[in-house]
Design a protein around this motif. Structure first.
Motif, PDB file in Angstrom:
ATOM      1  N   ALA A  60       0.810  -1.213   0.000  1.00 34.65           N
ATOM      2  CA  ALA A  60       0.000   0.000   0.000  1.00 34.65           C
ATOM      3  C   ALA A  60       0.844   1.265   0.000  1.00 34.65           C
ATOM      4  CB  ALA A  60      -0.940  -0.005   1.208  1.00 34.65           C
ATOM      5  N   ASP A  61       2.106   1.177   0.382  1.00 31.64           N
ATOM      6  CA  ASP A  61       3.016   2.327   0.366  1.00 31.64           C
ATOM      7  C   ASP A  61       3.833   2.402  -0.918  1.00 31.64           C
ATOM      8  OD1 ASP A  61       2.177   3.242   2.817  1.00 31.64           O
ATOM      9  OD2 ASP A  61       3.795   2.277   3.944  1.00 31.64           O
ATOM     10  N   GLY A  62       3.551   1.509  -1.876  1.00 32.51           N
ATOM     11  CA  GLY A  62       4.287   1.505  -3.129  1.00 32.51           C
ATOM     12  C   GLY A  62       5.642   0.833  -3.039  1.00 32.51           C
ATOM     13  N   GLN A  63       5.873   0.056  -1.985  1.00 34.74           N
ATOM     14  CA  GLN A  63       7.158  -0.607  -1.787  1.00 34.74           C
ATOM     15  C   GLN A  63       7.076  -2.073  -2.204  1.00 34.74           C
ATOM     16  OE1 GLN A  63       7.528   0.123   2.433  1.00 34.74           O
ATOM     17  NE2 GLN A  63       8.680   2.024   2.113  1.00 34.74           N
ATOM     18  N   MET A  64       8.141  -2.562  -2.823  1.00 30.34           N
ATOM     19  CA  MET A  64       8.206  -3.966  -3.202  1.00 30.34           C
ATOM     20  C   MET A  64       8.525  -4.803  -1.972  1.00 30.34           C
ATOM     21  SD  MET A  64       8.024  -5.569  -6.275  1.00 30.34           S
ATOM     22  CE  MET A  64       8.906  -4.650  -7.551  1.00 30.34           C
ATOM     23  N   GLN A  65       7.777  -5.888  -1.792  1.00 32.60           N
ATOM     24  CA  GLN A  65       8.052  -6.787  -0.673  1.00 32.60           C
ATOM     25  C   GLN A  65       7.681  -8.216  -1.074  1.00 32.60           C
ATOM     26  OE1 GLN A  65       5.622  -5.085   2.448  1.00 32.60           O
ATOM     27  NE2 GLN A  65       3.800  -6.222   1.835  1.00 32.60           N
ATOM     28  N   LEU A  66       8.267  -9.179  -0.376  1.00 29.57           N
ATOM     29  CA  LEU A  66       8.008 -10.587  -0.669  1.00 29.57           C
ATOM     30  C   LEU A  66       6.563 -10.918  -0.316  1.00 29.57           C
ATOM     31  CD1 LEU A  66       9.270 -13.318  -1.538  1.00 29.57           C
ATOM     32  CD2 LEU A  66       9.791 -13.707   0.884  1.00 29.57           C
ATOM     33  N   MET A  67       5.851 -11.518  -1.277  1.00 30.91           N
ATOM     34  CA  MET A  67       4.451 -11.883  -1.075  1.00 30.91           C
ATOM     35  C   MET A  67       4.262 -13.382  -0.907  1.00 30.91           C
ATOM     36  SD  MET A  67       1.580 -13.165  -2.929  1.00 30.91           S
ATOM     37  CE  MET A  67       1.799 -12.791  -4.671  1.00 30.91           C
ATOM     38  N   ARG A  68       5.097 -14.177  -1.573  1.00 30.42           N
ATOM     39  CA  ARG A  68       4.865 -15.632  -1.586  1.00 30.42           C
ATOM     40  C   ARG A  68       6.147 -16.368  -1.927  1.00 30.42           C
ATOM     41  NH1 ARG A  68       0.450 -17.911  -5.729  1.00 30.42           N
ATOM     42  NH2 ARG A  68      -0.913 -16.997  -4.133  1.00 30.42           N
ATOM     43  N   THR A  69       6.272 -17.621  -1.419  1.00 31.46           N
ATOM     44  CA  THR A  69       7.263 -18.577  -1.891  1.00 31.46           C
ATOM     45  C   THR A  69       6.541 -19.863  -2.251  1.00 31.46           C
ATOM     46  OG1 THR A  69       8.963 -17.670  -0.418  1.00 31.46           O
ATOM     47  CG2 THR A  69       9.389 -19.823  -1.398  1.00 31.46           C
ATOM     48  N   GLU A  70       6.820 -20.394  -3.447  1.00 30.58           N
ATOM     49  CA  GLU A  70       6.234 -21.660  -3.889  1.00 30.58           C
ATOM     50  C   GLU A  70       7.324 -22.717  -4.059  1.00 30.58           C
ATOM     51  OE1 GLU A  70       3.223 -22.100  -6.677  1.00 30.58           O
ATOM     52  OE2 GLU A  70       2.314 -20.121  -6.370  1.00 30.58           O
ATOM     53  N   LYS A  71       6.875 -23.958  -4.105  1.00 33.12           N
ATOM     54  CA  LYS A  71       7.746 -25.124  -4.359  1.00 33.12           C
ATOM     55  C   LYS A  71       8.955 -25.166  -3.408  1.00 33.12           C
ATOM     56  CE  LYS A  71       9.289 -27.849  -8.337  1.00 33.12           C
ATOM     57  NZ  LYS A  71      10.474 -28.487  -7.737  1.00 33.12           N
ATOM     58  N   PHE A  72       8.698 -24.864  -2.166  1.00 29.02           N
ATOM     59  CA  PHE A  72       9.777 -24.805  -1.173  1.00 29.02           C
ATOM     60  C   PHE A  72       9.996 -26.134  -0.468  1.00 29.02           C
ATOM     61  CE2 PHE A  72       5.768 -23.595   0.645  1.00 29.02           C
ATOM     62  CZ  PHE A  72       5.684 -24.386   1.784  1.00 29.02           C
ATOM     63  N   SER A  73       8.976 -26.996  -0.444  1.00 34.24           N
ATOM     64  CA  SER A  73       9.086 -28.232   0.333  1.00 34.24           C
ATOM     65  C   SER A  73      10.106 -29.199  -0.250  1.00 34.24           C
ATOM     66  CB  SER A  73       7.722 -28.916   0.445  1.00 34.24           C
ATOM     67  OG  SER A  73       7.209 -29.245  -0.823  1.00 34.24           O
ATOM     68  N   ASP A  74      10.465 -29.011  -1.538  1.00 29.87           N
ATOM     69  CA  ASP A  74      11.509 -29.836  -2.147  1.00 29.87           C
ATOM     70  C   ASP A  74      12.879 -29.516  -1.559  1.00 29.87           C
ATOM     71  OD1 ASP A  74      10.136 -30.843  -5.076  1.00 29.87           O
ATOM     72  OD2 ASP A  74       9.295 -29.072  -4.141  1.00 29.87           O
ATOM     73  N   TYR A  75      13.027 -28.368  -0.926  1.00 30.22           N
ATOM     74  CA  TYR A  75      14.337 -27.888  -0.469  1.00 30.22           C
ATOM     75  C   TYR A  75      14.403 -27.661   1.041  1.00 30.22           C
ATOM     76  CZ  TYR A  75      14.363 -27.039  -5.454  1.00 30.22           C
ATOM     77  OH  TYR A  75      14.261 -27.201  -6.813  1.00 30.22           O
ATOM     78  N   HIS A  76      13.336 -28.046   1.768  1.00 34.16           N
ATOM     79  CA  HIS A  76      13.312 -27.875   3.216  1.00 34.16           C
ATOM     80  C   HIS A  76      12.887 -29.203   3.837  1.00 34.16           C
ATOM     81  CE1 HIS A  76      12.110 -26.443   7.207  1.00 34.16           C
ATOM     82  NE2 HIS A  76      12.781 -25.336   6.958  1.00 34.16           N
ATOM     83  N   GLU A  77      13.791 -29.832   4.558  1.00 31.61           N
ATOM     84  CA  GLU A  77      13.570 -31.196   5.025  1.00 31.61           C
ATOM     85  C   GLU A  77      12.307 -31.318   5.876  1.00 31.61           C
ATOM     86  OE1 GLU A  77      15.849 -34.733   7.587  1.00 31.61           O
ATOM     87  OE2 GLU A  77      16.822 -32.783   7.276  1.00 31.61           O
ATOM     88  N   GLN A  78      12.135 -30.398   6.837  1.00 24.21           N
ATOM     89  CA  GLN A  78      10.999 -30.523   7.747  1.00 24.21           C
ATOM     90  C   GLN A  78       9.667 -30.258   7.041  1.00 24.21           C
ATOM     91  OE1 GLN A  78      13.765 -28.735   8.401  1.00 24.21           O
ATOM     92  NE2 GLN A  78      14.725 -29.905  10.049  1.00 24.21           N
ATOM     93  N   PHE A  79       9.627 -29.231   6.206  1.00 27.23           N
ATOM     94  CA  PHE A  79       8.414 -29.006   5.429  1.00 27.23           C
ATOM     95  C   PHE A  79       8.164 -30.183   4.480  1.00 27.23           C
ATOM     96  CE2 PHE A  79       8.212 -24.218   6.071  1.00 27.23           C
ATOM     97  CZ  PHE A  79       6.932 -24.239   6.609  1.00 27.23           C
ATOM     98  N   GLY A  80       9.230 -30.729   3.909  1.00 26.75           N
ATOM     99  CA  GLY A  80       9.085 -31.883   3.029  1.00 26.75           C
ATOM    100  C   GLY A  80       8.477 -33.073   3.746  1.00 26.75           C
ATOM    101  N   ASP A  81       8.952 -33.337   4.963  1.00 23.76           N
ATOM    102  CA  ASP A  81       8.392 -34.441   5.745  1.00 23.76           C
ATOM    103  C   ASP A  81       6.911 -34.209   6.031  1.00 23.76           C
ATOM    104  OD1 ASP A  81      10.860 -35.668   5.800  1.00 23.76           O
ATOM    105  OD2 ASP A  81      11.375 -34.967   7.823  1.00 23.76           O
ATOM    106  N   LEU A  82       6.550 -32.968   6.316  1.00 21.14           N
ATOM    107  CA  LEU A  82       5.153 -32.644   6.618  1.00 21.14           C
ATOM    108  C   LEU A  82       4.278 -32.790   5.375  1.00 21.14           C
ATOM    109  CD1 LEU A  82       2.887 -31.449   8.426  1.00 21.14           C
ATOM    110  CD2 LEU A  82       3.699 -29.169   7.717  1.00 21.14           C
ATOM    111  N   LEU A  83       4.680 -32.184   4.264  1.00 23.27           N
ATOM    112  CA  LEU A  83       3.793 -32.089   3.106  1.00 23.27           C
ATOM    113  C   LEU A  83       3.815 -33.328   2.218  1.00 23.27           C
ATOM    114  CD1 LEU A  83       4.248 -28.353   2.102  1.00 23.27           C
ATOM    115  CD2 LEU A  83       2.681 -29.388   3.744  1.00 23.27           C
ATOM    116  N   PHE A  84       4.917 -34.066   2.220  1.00 23.01           N
ATOM    117  CA  PHE A  84       4.958 -35.309   1.469  1.00 23.01           C
ATOM    118  C   PHE A  84       4.658 -36.519   2.354  1.00 23.01           C
ATOM    119  CE2 PHE A  84       7.720 -32.622  -1.247  1.00 23.01           C
ATOM    120  CZ  PHE A  84       7.092 -32.832  -2.475  1.00 23.01           C
ATOM    121  N   GLY A  85       4.416 -36.267   3.644  1.00 25.20           N
ATOM    122  CA  GLY A  85       4.165 -37.353   4.584  1.00 25.20           C
ATOM    123  C   GLY A  85       2.740 -37.871   4.532  1.00 25.20           C
TER     124      GLY A  85
END
Length: 279
Positions: A60-85
């Motif tokens: 809203a202030d016209g500043q660029m900021q991170l909104m989303r990360t996708e396809k991260f579970s392939d590169y994060h062990e704990q998230f991978g265990d959760l989402l592929f479990g």
């Protein structure tokens, strides 16, 4: 611990309303504090070509900021265990009557002054891969409230004829003609909903960030390689901002994937007559 078994009343409620809320003390899938710690790690990852997929927005202030990360579970062990479990998959199987496979994973960060998401259906962003019903488990990493832009839904809309304006964005006329309810969540709560449920969210008007994990699944009977097909197509048609080539058009990718989320238009010309809500 034994996997969570949904009651008949819960399954019936999901089938009737198109969504189901499980509070943090009703499931044993993941510790909310671990979710928050893992999310902080992913949020701070550098932008690396060809791996996880970060996308920006203009706030809203016209500043660029991170909104989303996708396809991260392939590169994060704990998230991978959760989402592929088996835990999430076996839970979602109870509302879909099919073995479930991970199709898509994303974290929406919705930082302070971050934008909302326009009324939409998810299915049109997936139909080019296969016209099937997907089921999403939305984990509240932080509490989702009306002030910070919690999800809003139209109960039963998964069985309605929802009028679309373009892509999966819902027309203003349909939006105004139906009653929307807010679905606030505490940290660790899980909202389960299908890809044909009408939903939206408002901006984050609070002073704190509010992250949400969306893990979208499909039935094994629909095919075994749909996730790979989806992300192969997405990376070509609508890659992360830092992977876009200056001399390449991404308009078609925008039409497929950018119709409701507040992606920055970095490297993408605004469509003629479009309402510039995403900068």
């Amino acid at each position: 611990m034994a996997p969570l078994r949904l009651s008949k009343a819960q399954v019936d409620s999901y089938n009737t309303n198109g969504f189901l809320v499980l509070r943090a003390d009703e499931h044993n899938l993941v510790d909310p504090e671990k979710l928050q710690a893992w999310t902080d790690e992913v949020r701070n990852w550098p932008k690396v070509k060809g791996k996880w997929m970060p996308y920006d927005e203009v706030n809203a202030d016209g500043q660029m900021q991170l909104m989303r990360t996708e396809k991260f579970s392939d590169y994060h062990e704990q998230f991978g265990d959760l989402l592929f479990g088996e835990g999430i998959a076996s839970l979602l199987e109870q509302v879909s009557d099919d073995k479930m496979l991970l199709f898509k994973d994303k974290i929406n960060y919705k930082a302070p002054k971050g934008n909302g998401f326009q009324p939409h259906l998810d299915a049109p962003a997936y139909d080019h891969i296969s016209k099937i019903e997907h089921v999403t488990a939305n984990f509240a990493i932080d509490a989702a409230t009306p002030e910070n832009g919690c999800l809003e839904v139209v109960p039963g809309s998964h069985r309605m004829d929802v009028e679309l304006a373009e892509g999966g964005r819902i027309s203003d006329a349909w939006t105004d003609a139906h009653d929307w309810i807010q679905v606030p969540l505490d940290s660790g709560d899980v909202l389960i909903f299908g890809s044909h449920l009408a939903h939206r969210s408002g901006p984050n008007n609070s002073s704190k960030p509010r992250a949400s994990l969306y893990a979208t699944f499909h039935g094994a009977s629909d095919g075994a390689d749909l996730r790979e097909k989806y992300y192969t197509h997405r990376r070509i048609a609508f890659p992360p901002d830092h992977e876009r080539e200056a001399d390449k058009s991404y308009e078609q990718g925008w039409a497929t994937y950018g119709f409701a989320a507040p992606f920055a238009r970095q490297g993408i010309a605004a469509a003629p007559g479009a309402t510039e809500v995403v900068a």
